[in-house]
Design a protein around this motif. Structure first.
Motif, PDB file in Angstrom:
ATOM      1  N   GLN A 187       1.029  -1.808  -0.085  1.00 26.57           N
ATOM      2  CA  GLN A 187       0.371  -0.175  -0.163  1.00 26.57           C
ATOM      3  C   GLN A 187       0.871   1.177  -0.036  1.00 26.57           C
ATOM      4  OE1 GLN A 187      -1.382  -1.579   3.454  1.00 26.57           O
ATOM      5  NE2 GLN A 187      -1.704   0.986   3.944  1.00 26.57           N
ATOM      6  N   ILE A 188       0.743   2.092  -0.802  1.00 27.72           N
ATOM      7  CA  ILE A 188       1.262   3.310  -0.665  1.00 27.72           C
ATOM      8  C   ILE A 188       0.285   4.591   0.099  1.00 27.72           C
ATOM      9  CG2 ILE A 188       1.604   3.315  -3.297  1.00 27.72           C
ATOM     10  CD1 ILE A 188      -0.953   4.518  -4.305  1.00 27.72           C
ATOM     11  N   LYS A 189       1.035   5.598  -0.095  1.00 25.48           N
ATOM     12  CA  LYS A 189       0.425   6.802   1.264  1.00 25.48           C
ATOM     13  C   LYS A 189      -0.686   7.115   0.507  1.00 25.48           C
ATOM     14  CE  LYS A 189       1.418  11.478   2.909  1.00 25.48           C
ATOM     15  NZ  LYS A 189       0.811  11.241   4.733  1.00 25.48           N
ATOM     16  N   GLY A 190      -1.931   6.889   1.788  1.00 28.12           N
ATOM     17  CA  GLY A 190      -3.063   7.563   0.956  1.00 28.12           C
ATOM     18  C   GLY A 190      -4.776   6.253   1.448  1.00 28.12           C
ATOM     19  N   VAL A 191      -3.414   5.093   0.698  1.00 24.47           N
ATOM     20  CA  VAL A 191      -4.406   3.916   0.996  1.00 24.47           C
ATOM     21  C   VAL A 191      -4.752   3.435   2.788  1.00 24.47           C
ATOM     22  CG1 VAL A 191      -4.256   1.319   0.410  1.00 24.47           C
ATOM     23  CG2 VAL A 191      -3.619   3.452  -1.298  1.00 24.47           C
ATOM     24  N   LEU A 192      -6.374   3.670   2.576  1.00 23.32           N
ATOM     25  CA  LEU A 192      -7.043   3.152   4.329  1.00 23.32           C
ATOM     26  C   LEU A 192      -6.987   1.798   4.978  1.00 23.32           C
ATOM     27  CD1 LEU A 192      -8.877   6.420   4.175  1.00 23.32           C
ATOM     28  CD2 LEU A 192      -6.556   6.109   4.770  1.00 23.32           C
ATOM     29  N   PRO A 193      -7.797   1.098   3.834  1.00 23.07           N
ATOM     30  CA  PRO A 193      -7.960  -0.304   4.098  1.00 23.07           C
ATOM     31  C   PRO A 193      -6.520  -0.363   4.374  1.00 23.07           C
ATOM     32  CG  PRO A 193      -9.236   0.350   1.789  1.00 23.07           C
ATOM     33  CD  PRO A 193      -8.106   1.625   1.698  1.00 23.07           C
ATOM     34  N   LEU A 194      -6.913  -1.701   5.952  1.00 27.73           N
ATOM     35  CA  LEU A 194      -6.266  -2.354   6.511  1.00 27.73           C
ATOM     36  C   LEU A 194      -6.565  -3.232   6.891  1.00 27.73           C
ATOM     37  CD1 LEU A 194      -2.714  -2.137   7.627  1.00 27.73           C
ATOM     38  CD2 LEU A 194      -4.136  -0.922   9.856  1.00 27.73           C
ATOM     39  N   PRO A 195      -7.067  -4.629   6.364  1.00 25.89           N
ATOM     40  CA  PRO A 195      -7.627  -5.608   6.562  1.00 25.89           C
ATOM     41  C   PRO A 195      -7.378  -6.524   7.542  1.00 25.89           C
ATOM     42  CG  PRO A 195      -7.350  -5.144   3.400  1.00 25.89           C
ATOM     43  CD  PRO A 195      -6.227  -4.608   4.515  1.00 25.89           C
ATOM     44  N   LEU A 196      -7.228  -6.996   7.859  1.00 25.99           N
ATOM     45  CA  LEU A 196      -7.410  -8.538   9.242  1.00 25.99           C
ATOM     46  C   LEU A 196      -6.155  -9.289   8.743  1.00 25.99           C
ATOM     47  CD1 LEU A 196     -10.133  -9.258  11.512  1.00 25.99           C
ATOM     48  CD2 LEU A 196      -7.978  -7.761  12.173  1.00 25.99           C
ATOM     49  N   SER A 197      -7.069 -10.248   7.611  1.00 21.80           N
ATOM     50  CA  SER A 197      -5.090 -11.386   6.886  1.00 21.80           C
ATOM     51  C   SER A 197      -4.174  -9.742   7.073  1.00 21.80           C
ATOM     52  CB  SER A 197      -5.783 -11.061   5.929  1.00 21.80           C
ATOM     53  OG  SER A 197      -5.766 -10.385   4.334  1.00 21.80           O
ATOM     54  N   ALA A 198      -4.060  -8.634   6.165  1.00 17.51           N
ATOM     55  CA  ALA A 198      -2.854  -8.323   6.323  1.00 17.51           C
ATOM     56  C   ALA A 198      -1.646  -7.299   7.305  1.00 17.51           C
ATOM     57  CB  ALA A 198      -2.797  -6.521   5.067  1.00 17.51           C
ATOM     58  N   LEU A 199      -2.865  -7.567   8.205  1.00 18.94           N
ATOM     59  CA  LEU A 199      -1.717  -7.378   9.647  1.00 18.94           C
ATOM     60  C   LEU A 199      -1.440  -8.916   9.870  1.00 18.94           C
ATOM     61  CD1 LEU A 199      -4.354  -5.121  11.696  1.00 18.94           C
ATOM     62  CD2 LEU A 199      -2.178  -5.039  11.124  1.00 18.94           C
ATOM     63  N   ARG A 200      -2.173 -10.046   9.696  1.00 17.32           N
ATOM     64  CA  ARG A 200      -1.761 -11.329  10.512  1.00 17.32           C
ATOM     65  C   ARG A 200      -0.042 -11.734   9.540  1.00 17.32           C
ATOM     66  NH1 ARG A 200      -4.845 -17.684   9.936  1.00 17.32           N
ATOM     67  NH2 ARG A 200      -2.618 -18.398  10.565  1.00 17.32           N
ATOM     68  N   ALA A 201       0.140 -10.794   8.216  1.00 18.60           N
ATOM     69  CA  ALA A 201       0.782 -11.657   7.342  1.00 18.60           C
ATOM     70  C   ALA A 201       1.788 -10.788   7.965  1.00 18.60           C
ATOM     71  CB  ALA A 201       0.662 -11.097   6.209  1.00 18.60           C
ATOM     72  N   THR A 202       1.628  -9.851   8.172  1.00 12.53           N
ATOM     73  CA  THR A 202       2.899  -8.774   8.081  1.00 12.53           C
ATOM     74  C   THR A 202       3.617  -9.096  10.634  1.00 12.53           C
ATOM     75  OG1 THR A 202       1.851  -6.948   8.661  1.00 12.53           O
ATOM     76  CG2 THR A 202       2.755  -7.382   7.001  1.00 12.53           C
ATOM     77  N   LEU A 203       2.450  -9.881  10.978  1.00 16.54           N
ATOM     78  CA  LEU A 203       2.343  -9.829  12.194  1.00 16.54           C
ATOM     79  C   LEU A 203       4.443  -9.911  12.394  1.00 16.54           C
ATOM     80  CD1 LEU A 203       0.909  -9.589  14.680  1.00 16.54           C
ATOM     81  CD2 LEU A 203       0.627 -11.980  15.463  1.00 16.54           C
ATOM     82  N   PRO A 204       5.292 -11.067  11.516  1.00 18.72           N
ATOM     83  CA  PRO A 204       6.647 -11.202  12.418  1.00 18.72           C
ATOM     84  C   PRO A 204       6.941  -9.981  12.080  1.00 18.72           C
ATOM     85  CG  PRO A 204       5.178 -12.870  10.710  1.00 18.72           C
ATOM     86  CD  PRO A 204       4.391 -11.897  10.751  1.00 18.72           C
ATOM     87  N   VAL A 205       6.535  -9.388  11.568  1.00 21.50           N
ATOM     88  CA  VAL A 205       7.477  -8.138  11.659  1.00 21.50           C
ATOM     89  C   VAL A 205       7.254  -7.024  12.645  1.00 21.50           C
ATOM     90  CG1 VAL A 205       8.291  -6.158  10.138  1.00 21.50           C
ATOM     91  CG2 VAL A 205       8.370  -7.980   9.702  1.00 21.50           C
ATOM     92  N   PHE A 206       5.618  -6.627  12.961  1.00 21.37           N
ATOM     93  CA  PHE A 206       5.195  -5.674  13.718  1.00 21.37           C
ATOM     94  C   PHE A 206       5.571  -5.768  15.702  1.00 21.37           C
ATOM     95  CE2 PHE A 206       3.013  -3.791   9.480  1.00 21.37           C
ATOM     96  CZ  PHE A 206       4.087  -3.093  10.267  1.00 21.37           C
ATOM     97  N   HIS A 215       5.431  13.852   5.346  1.00 22.21           N
ATOM     98  CA  HIS A 215       6.954  13.373   4.306  1.00 22.21           C
ATOM     99  C   HIS A 215       6.961  11.966   4.129  1.00 22.21           C
ATOM    100  CE1 HIS A 215       7.036  17.694   4.224  1.00 22.21           C
ATOM    101  NE2 HIS A 215       7.096  17.736   5.619  1.00 22.21           N
ATOM    102  N   SER A 216       6.328  10.857   4.264  1.00 24.42           N
ATOM    103  CA  SER A 216       6.419   9.639   4.136  1.00 24.42           C
ATOM    104  C   SER A 216       6.858   9.145   2.975  1.00 24.42           C
ATOM    105  CB  SER A 216       5.148   8.823   4.483  1.00 24.42           C
ATOM    106  OG  SER A 216       4.969   7.464   3.882  1.00 24.42           O
ATOM    107  N   PRO A 217       7.820   7.940   3.049  1.00 28.10           N
ATOM    108  CA  PRO A 217       8.589   7.886   1.624  1.00 28.10           C
ATOM    109  C   PRO A 217       7.833   6.739   0.795  1.00 28.10           C
ATOM    110  CG  PRO A 217       9.606   6.287   3.610  1.00 28.10           C
ATOM    111  CD  PRO A 217       8.113   8.116   3.637  1.00 28.10           C
ATOM    112  N   ALA A 218       6.288   6.260   1.552  1.00 23.21           N
ATOM    113  CA  ALA A 218       5.396   5.592   0.639  1.00 23.21           C
ATOM    114  C   ALA A 218       4.308   6.387  -0.035  1.00 23.21           C
ATOM    115  CB  ALA A 218       4.674   4.935   1.716  1.00 23.21           C
ATOM    116  N   LYS A 219       5.017   7.913  -0.372  1.00 20.95           N
ATOM    117  CA  LYS A 219       3.791   8.187  -1.645  1.00 20.95           C
ATOM    118  C   LYS A 219       4.594   8.693  -2.304  1.00 20.95           C
ATOM    119  CE  LYS A 219       2.880  13.347  -1.715  1.00 20.95           C
ATOM    120  NZ  LYS A 219       1.840  13.615  -1.987  1.00 20.95           N
ATOM    121  N   VAL A 220       3.585   8.590  -3.008  1.00 18.24           N
ATOM    122  CA  VAL A 220       3.621   8.445  -4.690  1.00 18.24           C
ATOM    123  C   VAL A 220       3.082   9.525  -5.518  1.00 18.24           C
ATOM    124  CG1 VAL A 220       3.518   6.773  -7.029  1.00 18.24           C
ATOM    125  CG2 VAL A 220       3.964   5.523  -4.352  1.00 18.24           C
TER     126      VAL A 220
END
Length: 263
Positions: free
Chosen positions: A108-127, A184-189
């Motif tokens: 996701q780039i800056k401005g994208v708001l949806p944060l589905p639960l599956s995405a949170l679970r997939a990235t949990l090992p980092v967060f 000033h997010s680096p995820a801004k496109v």
């Protein structure tokens, strides 16, 4: 002159995972390269042995790294990126450094708001550990199965994990997570760029890591630009769609789209 193509991988996959694509695009008359991320060792085995080599590299580092690769090419390339590589490809396209881009299940780039639960679970090992922002993190085979291989058999997911999975820097995920709170997010496109080349967004309907809702929200970010922005859906595919046994369908679709736009 043949058009250069730069393949940009995402987190947890090694650059060599693009090899079948490189060969296909070569046969199709392009000049493809698949450079790794900054610090990435040359082989999967070395990358697993030296996770510290990629630790603490953020989005800006990766963008600058690929911009340098592009600067050494004889012409503006086509960019094909997967996952975080898809975000990097969009940033470079927005900076007019590419002729076109294909962003496959792009982060996701800056401005994208949806944060589905599956995405949170997939990235949990980092967060799950804030210190991971400055480390490289590996997935277990079970975590890889959820994040990448949920639309293929358990055996194929294990084979893909054994062949391609490598540690990935945590920093880009922390940067993307904070994007909508950071002016000033680096995820801004630069999604409003009218003069950029065509962009194809590809989404896998069963993707846990970058669900379809994220890609559709990304498409909306481009609504203020008249430059070509297309979306192609693959309802039965998940995050492994560039490397699993069905990779060829995605690659052929990308080639057909490029030809359609005279690229």
């Amino acid at each position: 002159m043949s058009t250069p193509v730069v393949f940009i991988h995402g987190l947890w996959l090694h650059a060599s995972s693009w090899q079948p694509w490189v060969e296909l695009f070569q046969e199709a008359g392009y000049v493809p390269v698949a450079p790794g991320w900054p610090g990435e060792p040359g082989t999967v085995a070395e990358a697993r042995e030296h996770p510290e080599a990629v630790a603490d590299h953020g989005i800006d580092d990766v963008v600058a790294h690929y911009a340098k690769v592009i600067a050494g090419l004889p012409a503006k390339p086509i960019l094909i990126g997967h996952s975080f590589g898809g975000m990097i490809a969009q940033k470079l396209l927005g900076q007019d450094l590419a002729a076109a881009a294909v962003a496959i299940d792009a982060a996701q780039i800056k401005g994208v708001l949806p944060l589905p639960l599956s995405a949170l679970r997939a990235t949990l090992p980092v967060f799950k550990n804030p210190a991971n922002k400055h480390r490289a993190v590996s997935l277990t085979a079970e975590q890889f199965r959820f994040a990448f291989g949920n639309a293929v058999t358990e055996q194929e997911s294990q084979e893909l994990f054994d062949r391609w999975a490598v540690p990935a820097p945590g920093k880009p995920l922390f940067e993307a997570a904070a994007a909508n709170f950071d002016p000033h997010s680096p995820a801004k496109v630069d999604t409003a760029n009218e003069l950029r080349g065509p962009l194809l967004l590809v989404t896998g309907g069963r993707d846990h890591t970058v669900p379809e809702s994220v890609t559709r929200a990304t498409l909306k970010q481009y609504r203020h630009s008249h430059a070509v922005t297309d979306i192609h859906d693959f309802p039965d595919r998940a995050h492994s769609l560039t490397i699993d046994s069905g990779w060829r369908a995605i690659a052929d679709d990308s080639l057909a789209w490029l030809r359609q736009h005279g690229l």
